[in-house]
Design a protein around this motif. Sequence first.
Motif, PDB file in Angstrom:
ATOM      1  N   ASP A 176      47.365  45.278  50.446  1.00  0.00           N
ATOM      2  CA  ASP A 176      47.190  44.463  51.644  1.00  0.00           C
ATOM      3  C   ASP A 176      48.378  44.718  52.569  1.00  0.00           C
ATOM      4  O   ASP A 176      49.283  45.497  52.256  1.00  0.00           O
ATOM      5  CB  ASP A 176      47.051  42.978  51.283  1.00  0.00           C
ATOM      6  CG  ASP A 176      48.240  42.448  50.493  1.00  0.00           C
ATOM      7  OD1 ASP A 176      49.247  43.186  50.369  1.00  0.00           O
ATOM      8  OD2 ASP A 176      48.172  41.312  49.991  1.00  0.00           O
TER       9      ASP A 176
ATOM     10  N   ILE B  78      39.713  47.600  48.216  1.00  0.00           N
ATOM     11  CA  ILE B  78      39.548  46.408  49.054  1.00  0.00           C
ATOM     12  C   ILE B  78      38.079  46.087  49.266  1.00  0.00           C
ATOM     13  O   ILE B  78      37.654  44.919  49.216  1.00  0.00           O
ATOM     14  CB  ILE B  78      40.265  46.604  50.405  1.00  0.00           C
ATOM     15  CG1 ILE B  78      41.778  46.705  50.175  1.00  0.00           C
ATOM     16  CG2 ILE B  78      39.958  45.445  51.358  1.00  0.00           C
ATOM     17  CD1 ILE B  78      42.581  46.924  51.424  1.00  0.00           C
TER      18      ILE B  78
ATOM     19  N   LYS C 232      42.846  44.237  45.232  1.00  0.00           N
ATOM     20  CA  LYS C 232      43.982  44.661  46.052  1.00  0.00           C
ATOM     21  C   LYS C 232      45.177  45.142  45.224  1.00  0.00           C
ATOM     22  O   LYS C 232      46.108  45.714  45.774  1.00  0.00           O
ATOM     23  CB  LYS C 232      44.442  43.523  46.961  1.00  0.00           C
ATOM     24  CG  LYS C 232      44.997  42.307  46.232  1.00  0.00           C
ATOM     25  CD  LYS C 232      45.577  41.304  47.230  1.00  0.00           C
ATOM     26  CE  LYS C 232      46.200  40.126  46.487  1.00  0.00           C
ATOM     27  NZ  LYS C 232      46.867  39.176  47.406  1.00  0.00           N
TER      28      LYS C 232
END
Length: 708
Positions: free
Chosen positions: A266, A292, A297
Amino acid sequence: MNPDIITKENILDNIELLDAFNYYLQPYHNKGTLQQGQNISNPFLTEKQKTPSFNIYKSNSGDWRFKDFATEDQGSIFDLVMRLKECDFKEALAIIQNDFNLNLSNDTKEDFEIQLKASWNSNDLLYWLPYGINSSTLTHYKVHPIQQYTRINAQKKHTSFISSKEKPLYGYAIAQRCYKIYSPLTKHFRFTWLGNKPDSYVFGYQQLPKTGNRVFITGGEKDVLSLYARNEFAVCFNSETATPPATIIENLKARFDTVIILYDIDATGISQSNKLGSVFGLPRMELPQKLISKGGKDIADFFKLGYTLQDPEVLLHAPTIQQNAHLFATNTSSKENDYIPLLLKTQKELTQRKAKLIHKVPPLLFHKDIGILYPRTINVIQGKAGVHKSRLAETICSALIKKESWETDVLHFRKNTQQAVSICYVDTERNLTEQFPYALQQILKKAGYQREDTPKDFDYISLLQVPRKDRFFALTSYIKRVKQMYAGHVIIILDVITDCIQDFNRSSDSMQLIDLMNDSINSEDVTFLALIHENPGSADKARGHLGTELLNKATTAIQIGFEKDSNRRPTDLIVLNILKFRGGKRPEPFYMKYCEQTNGLVEADADHIYESARSRRTKADLFEIQQQISRLLRSSIQGRTLVEELAAYFDCSERTIRERLQECIDKRAPIANGKGIPSVLQKKKEGKEVFYSLAPIKRGQKQKTLEL
């Protein structure tokens, strides 16, 4: 947290930091009340600073701290007390509490209660198994299933939390009565701390091996566990935005071949990964963006979806170093902690080397067929003034650069033709108009060169024109240049070494030079041959503190001097003795003489040696007895063995030898031991046998002067 117990926070709430600093620093200055920026001498140093540079200041956060701009010492009031009182953090808290009568209690009853489950069951493992994490891994990392826990909230009320199948609770046991609670299926407050949170939290650090191939820095505890389940080692900090201790990063780099950052993909994870990588020069591993789109993540999610680190879309970015980056620099409260990474790096290298077959390194120089000078060592030539130490060094130098086609013998010294070497001769005594240039001519002549020649493997300088106080720094610069100029092995001859520093009797000057040589031989292809004068008098002791330390560090120590006749007068026979030899059994003495025709040293003939020995042996002179004892007694020796050897050497009766030995004991005649330290002969009976040994003369101990 209970406001009445001894904690860092409670102490800070109850004292004025400026008053506390003044209280503990008052004995170290006479300036009244210290204010910000007022410099005093550093209280941690044994000697006062000529230019005081220690002061206290108010930081941007509003806390008072100390700092010394010269020594880089800095820290909080707790660091100050730990350094001054030589105690740990817990003891420092108690000292401050007592000194300021804070009336805080030692009762460390926590503001929480926790009930752990006895063991892992199938329901507790439901959350972990999809990530490949089993009970064995969880137990190894001290992760516990929790039945329930209770803590006091901000309103001083007790709040209880009970584990359920829908909302399981897990606890990472960080320290005694300290847990990081993990509630993975709650929307808010997934992490809670119970007990005193450590200042520097590193999960997985205790489970790391001493050394290894690679280690990952990840974003969270679950990532560490997932990697370990796949035979990879990892650590994480409290969060990806947490500031990692610089010493931890350096420690990891010292213990592992590769340290890789593997944060979430992220925005936060990528940003912090780039920052950490640039500051510490670490490679970054980046997971593919497809993760994602599938709701993940981090690396744990990646494994859960069935992927591996061998996935072709996993990227490994080379490290990029940010110049002058100090974003994460931290200072430890005690400087010795800074050396842990270096010590662990050395340990790692030793572990790797000891696992390999070690071949004895061949010598660089032979005398006859005995290796006399080995690579990466410190070596010594010592002797009284005027005994041709420099001519011996010149002869060795000629042997090392001698043309292969040149047949002239150089006192039976010969180089190892399989090892290319360069010679760097550093002179400190001879004048630059005639003496040193002539010595250089002699070196070249014996090696088969013309005086106009400049062999590429022969370098030389003089420190004569450099002020003595600056010679160490000049020598350091020269050695640095030598390392850059020559690709092969370099032998540096220091003639004489005591002139390379300001004061050879001062331990700090001596050890600075010894450390320079030690550092050079351990990091570069460098060998040192140092010449040093012996003290005037009878003891064969090299000059000053430097001489003592040099002999301790030497691999080969050569002594050169004139033989004496029975009346203790010097003859023209020169003897070369090996005082110390780590290469094996000490070689026999070698005899030389000065030749006016060649203006150099030549081997003495057998008749000359025999005549000198015969004149010495006629009386079994006490002084000669002392010299032979010095040569023979490297440790305790059986009495009859010593007597037989001395009687054979001096060609006299064993009774005469025993009388001479007793005379040495009675007169406490000084005799140099194997390290050149003045000692006295002593005799001890063990059972039916008598043993002789040398005992160093202690400082302040009375020493009798031998009168013959």
